[in-house]
Design a protein around this motif. Structure first.
Motif, short mmCIF file in Angstrom:
data_model
loop_
_atom_site.label_atom_id
_atom_site.label_comp_id
_atom_site.label_asym_id
_atom_site.label_seq_id
_atom_site.Cartn_x
_atom_site.Cartn_y
_atom_site.Cartn_z
N GLU A 71 2.09 29.92 52.45
CA GLU A 71 3.41 29.96 53.02
C GLU A 71 3.72 28.56 54.12
O GLU A 71 4.26 28.71 55.17
CB GLU A 71 3.87 31.14 53.76
CG GLU A 71 3.75 32.25 52.70
CD GLU A 71 4.35 33.62 53.54
OE1 GLU A 71 5.28 33.65 54.31
OE2 GLU A 71 3.50 34.57 53.14
N LEU A 97 10.89 17.80 52.13
CA LEU A 97 9.96 17.43 51.30
C LEU A 97 10.44 16.83 49.86
O LEU A 97 9.90 16.36 48.80
CB LEU A 97 8.69 17.92 51.09
CG LEU A 97 7.88 18.25 52.24
CD1 LEU A 97 7.26 19.63 52.33
CD2 LEU A 97 7.11 17.02 52.41
N GLY A 143 10.62 31.42 55.35
CA GLY A 143 9.42 30.28 55.52
C GLY A 143 9.75 29.02 55.61
O GLY A 143 9.16 28.61 56.62
N PRO A 146 10.01 31.45 38.28
CA PRO A 146 10.92 32.37 39.15
C PRO A 146 12.32 32.15 38.66
O PRO A 146 12.57 31.06 38.48
CB PRO A 146 10.65 31.66 40.53
CG PRO A 146 9.88 30.47 40.34
CD PRO A 146 9.22 30.40 38.96
N ALA A 157 14.55 25.59 50.16
CA ALA A 157 14.95 26.56 51.19
C ALA A 157 15.63 27.72 50.38
O ALA A 157 16.57 28.35 50.68
CB ALA A 157 16.05 25.79 52.20
N THR A 198 11.49 24.35 44.70
CA THR A 198 10.63 23.09 44.21
C THR A 198 9.34 23.39 43.92
O THR A 198 8.90 24.78 44.20
CB THR A 198 10.75 22.31 45.53
OG1 THR A 198 9.94 23.04 46.53
CG2 THR A 198 12.02 21.81 45.75
N PRO A 241 7.75 22.68 57.15
CA PRO A 241 7.99 22.11 55.91
C PRO A 241 9.07 22.95 55.07
O PRO A 241 9.18 24.13 55.29
CB PRO A 241 6.66 22.27 55.02
CG PRO A 241 5.78 22.85 56.23
CD PRO A 241 6.45 23.41 57.03
N ARG A 242 9.58 22.13 54.04
CA ARG A 242 10.92 22.63 53.45
C ARG A 242 11.00 21.89 52.21
O ARG A 242 10.99 20.75 51.95
CB ARG A 242 12.29 22.18 54.42
CG ARG A 242 13.43 22.83 54.04
CD ARG A 242 14.41 22.41 55.11
NE ARG A 242 15.66 22.95 54.62
CZ ARG A 242 16.41 23.89 55.34
NH1 ARG A 242 15.35 24.61 55.87
NH2 ARG A 242 17.30 24.65 54.69
N PHE A 287 1.47 20.23 50.89
CA PHE A 287 1.16 19.75 49.94
C PHE A 287 1.71 18.33 49.34
O PHE A 287 3.00 18.30 49.52
CB PHE A 287 1.41 20.69 48.52
CG PHE A 287 1.01 22.19 48.89
CD1 PHE A 287 0.01 22.46 49.94
CD2 PHE A 287 1.79 23.15 48.77
CE1 PHE A 287 -0.46 23.78 50.09
CE2 PHE A 287 1.53 24.47 49.11
CZ PHE A 287 0.24 24.79 49.60
N GLY A 316 -1.25 23.67 55.72
CA GLY A 316 -1.11 22.31 55.14
C GLY A 316 0.04 22.04 54.31
O GLY A 316 0.75 23.03 53.83
N GLY A 369 6.19 34.17 41.60
CA GLY A 369 5.91 34.78 40.33
C GLY A 369 7.04 34.37 39.43
O GLY A 369 7.47 33.31 39.41
N GLY A 404 6.50 22.61 45.33
CA GLY A 404 5.84 22.75 46.53
C GLY A 404 6.28 24.06 47.11
O GLY A 404 5.35 24.79 47.70
N PHE A 439 16.66 25.55 41.04
CA PHE A 439 17.03 24.85 42.30
C PHE A 439 15.51 24.74 43.16
O PHE A 439 15.46 23.79 44.15
CB PHE A 439 17.86 25.27 43.21
CG PHE A 439 18.00 26.90 43.28
CD1 PHE A 439 18.82 27.40 42.08
CD2 PHE A 439 17.32 27.51 44.07
CE1 PHE A 439 19.10 28.94 42.13
CE2 PHE A 439 17.57 29.00 43.95
CZ PHE A 439 18.25 29.64 42.95
N ALA A 487 3.64 27.08 47.83
CA ALA A 487 3.54 27.73 49.01
C ALA A 487 3.64 29.23 49.02
O ALA A 487 2.99 30.10 49.88
CB ALA A 487 4.25 26.97 49.99
N GLU A 488 4.60 29.50 48.28
CA GLU A 488 4.68 31.14 48.07
C GLU A 488 4.14 31.80 46.97
O GLU A 488 4.19 33.12 46.84
CB GLU A 488 6.39 31.41 47.81
CG GLU A 488 7.24 30.90 48.96
CD GLU A 488 7.16 31.50 50.10
OE1 GLU A 488 6.58 32.69 50.19
OE2 GLU A 488 7.75 31.13 51.10
N HIS A 505 10.55 43.20 38.05
CA HIS A 505 9.48 42.93 36.96
C HIS A 505 8.73 44.20 36.85
O HIS A 505 7.55 44.46 37.40
CB HIS A 505 8.60 41.69 37.28
CG HIS A 505 9.34 40.69 38.00
ND1 HIS A 505 10.49 39.90 37.45
CD2 HIS A 505 9.39 40.16 39.52
CE1 HIS A 505 11.11 39.03 38.14
NE2 HIS A 505 10.43 39.08 39.28
#
Ligand SMILES: Cc1cc2nc3c(=O)[nH]c(=O)nc-3n(C[C@H](O)[C@H](O)[C@H](O)COP(=O)(O)OP(=O)(O)OC[C@H]3O[C@@H](n4cnc5c(N)ncnc54)[C@H](O)[C@@H]3O)c2cc1C
Length: 461
Positions: free
Chosen positions: A200, A91, A79, A133, A73, A140, A69-70, A206, A204, A150, A142, A138, A146-147, A372
């Protein structure tokens, strides 16, 4: 090559000729992420619905084709990189903001929506989606789920997992499932939503994401301070927290980063600067103004030799300029920089930075740190020159020692970038054998044939 002509045809029948490709240009464009690793997929598929993804996954599962899944990138741990070829599942066509529900302060989006586009739309409704973040223009939604991304406002507002309440997910075996609830509270069964956030792309895909929103703060105050020692700056962080003030951003930048930005942008930094803090406070007008005054006093009491407070939006932007330029500035001086995102308890930050300095000396590297500080989450950048023989091997040894120190101080290998394949070999430092076995069994339960993002999180799949 995992995909013969017949299988290609089956996949083409699902998404349409226009949205599947094995052309070199498409394969190359889907072979990398921000780590700069390169692994070519066999085909690129750009589906447009959960149903299409479900059908693709059923075929991939039957023929044991790896699927990667991407989103955009922009991931920093590999990932989205198609390590073992197969399908790059792009996606970005799933890019609708489905609903912003003002009555319930919730929103539903598709995974390919760019985070900043969503935040801007939410703002038009007088609301705020806090996860922020630095890649939000840029990256997404999704990818960020997945990550469990933060970002700059994590200290006060938390991270992506604190906002996702429900998901629609296509499993590696092709079933479409729904987790969580569109209500604020739900304790019905195991919390599968939380399991998916930060998974990650290994459990599945999303296809719909429900997040909660909050009202925006009334006022924001931005302060920047320069210090002659790292300890003065990290003591300032501790004092702010000990004074029970919770800034929305509390960012630390060290001398090496400041020098890089100064060369990159021509920005003038006061002589003798060893560290910089950028502090942003928000909330009701009166209390924020008072907190800003208290923070200025705390900063002064820790020997800051220059303090600036923004009075206008333009001044705020200018105070953030150094922080925003760090990544490109470091790339400009070290294209092969090795970037980690360790996180330690905030009270151990000074010790951690001292340890990193020691390791830098031992292996003769400049290590540039920023991040941070309010979360104890520091981006550690080992500035390498990959063309120098043995340099990357030395950097790997330095990384290993840094991770060992992180774990000794009660910290974690990754605050927000995930494990991917770049950190998988170090996972055992933090995750015990029983916990590791449980994690592997969870992966197996969701993905019995290991076709979804193989090679990520777990070392030597
Ligand atoms: C300059 C820069 C600054 C950054 N700043 C921050 C920061 O401040 N905080 C932070 O946390 N991160 C930061 N990152 C890292 C990165 O941008 C985030 O992790 C981001 O959320 C990834 O989104 P993406 O769309 O690029 O995902 P990708 O890189 O495309 O994918 C990331 C992972 O998500 C999976 N994935 C993507 N879409 C889906 C989906 N729909 N379903 C299931 N899995 C999926 C992929 O398989 C992959 O494992 C930064 C990166 C860069 C380059």
């Amino acid at each position: 090559m995992h995909i013969d002509k017949e299988t290609y045809k089956k996949l083409e029948n699902i998404v349409g000729k226009q949205f599947i490709s094995s052309a070199d240009i498409d394969r190359v464009c889907h072979s990398y992420d921000a780590t700069k690793q390169r692994h070519l997929p066999d085909v690129v598929i750009r589906p447009n619905s959960a149903q299409e993804i479900s059908e693709v996954m059923k075929i991939a599962n039957e023929y044991r084709i790896p699927v990667y899944p991407r989103g955009a990138a922009s991931g920093l741990t590999g990932g989205a990189v198609p390590l073992y070829g197969g399908i790059a599942l792009d996606l970005t066509r799933l890019n609708k903001i489905i609903e912003i529900d003002e009555a319930n302060l919730m929103a539903t989006v598709e995974p390919g929506v760019i985070i900043a586009d969503f935040q801007n739309e939410v703002e038009k409704h007088g609301l705020l989606y806090p996860p922020d973040p630095a890649s939000n223009k840029f990256a997404t939604m999704g990818g960020s789920v997945a990550e469990c991304s933060g970002g700059l406002r994590g200290m006060k507002y938390g991270v992506t997992k604190d906002y996702v309440t429900a998901l629609e997910v296509v499993l590696p075996t092709g079933e479409i499932i729904h987790t969580g609830s569109i209500t604020l509270k739900s304790v019905t069964g195991y919390d599968l939503t939380k399991l998916f956030v930060g998974s990650e792309g290994t459990l599945g895909i999303f296809t719909k994401i429900v997040v909660k929103l909050i009202p925006p703060p009334e006022r924001i105050e931005t302060i920047r301070a320069y210090f002659g020692s790292i300890k003065d700056s990290t003591d300032t962080v501790s004092s702010i927290i000990a004074n029970k003030i919770v800034p929305r951003a509390l960012e630390f930048v060290d001398e090496a980063c400041i020098k890089a930005v100064s060369v990159y942008t021509g920005f003038n930094v006061p002589n003798g600067t060893k560290a910089m803090l950028l502090i942003e406070l928000d909330g009701p007008s009166d209390s924020v103004k008072k907190d800003a005054e208290r923070v200025m006093q705390i900063i002064k009491s820790h020997n800051a030799f220059e303090i600036e407070k923004a009075e206008t939006e333009q001044e705020k932007d200018s105070l953030w300029a150094i922080r925003r330029s760090i990544s490109p500035a470091l790339y400009a001086i070290s294209s092969g920089k090795v970037n980690e995102d360790i996180c330690v308890p905030r009270s151990r930050l000074t010790e951690m930075l001292e340890k990193i300095a020691e390791i830098g000396k031992k292996y003769s590297f400049t290590i540039a740190n920023f991040g941070h500080a309010g979360d104890g989450n520091i981006h550690v950048n080992i500035l390498t020159e990959p063309s120098v023989p043995g340099e990357l091997e030395r950097a790997e040894k330095a990384v290993e020692e840094i991770f060992q120190s992180v774990v000794q101080l009660g910290g974690t290998l990754s605050g927000e970038h995930g494990i991917g394949n770049t950190k998988s070999k170090y996972l055992k430092y933090e995750v015990g054998p029983v916990e590791m076995k449980l994690m592997r069994e969870i992966k197996k339960l969701f993905d019995p044939n290991n076709i979804l993002n193989p090679g990520k999180i777990f070392y030597a799949d």
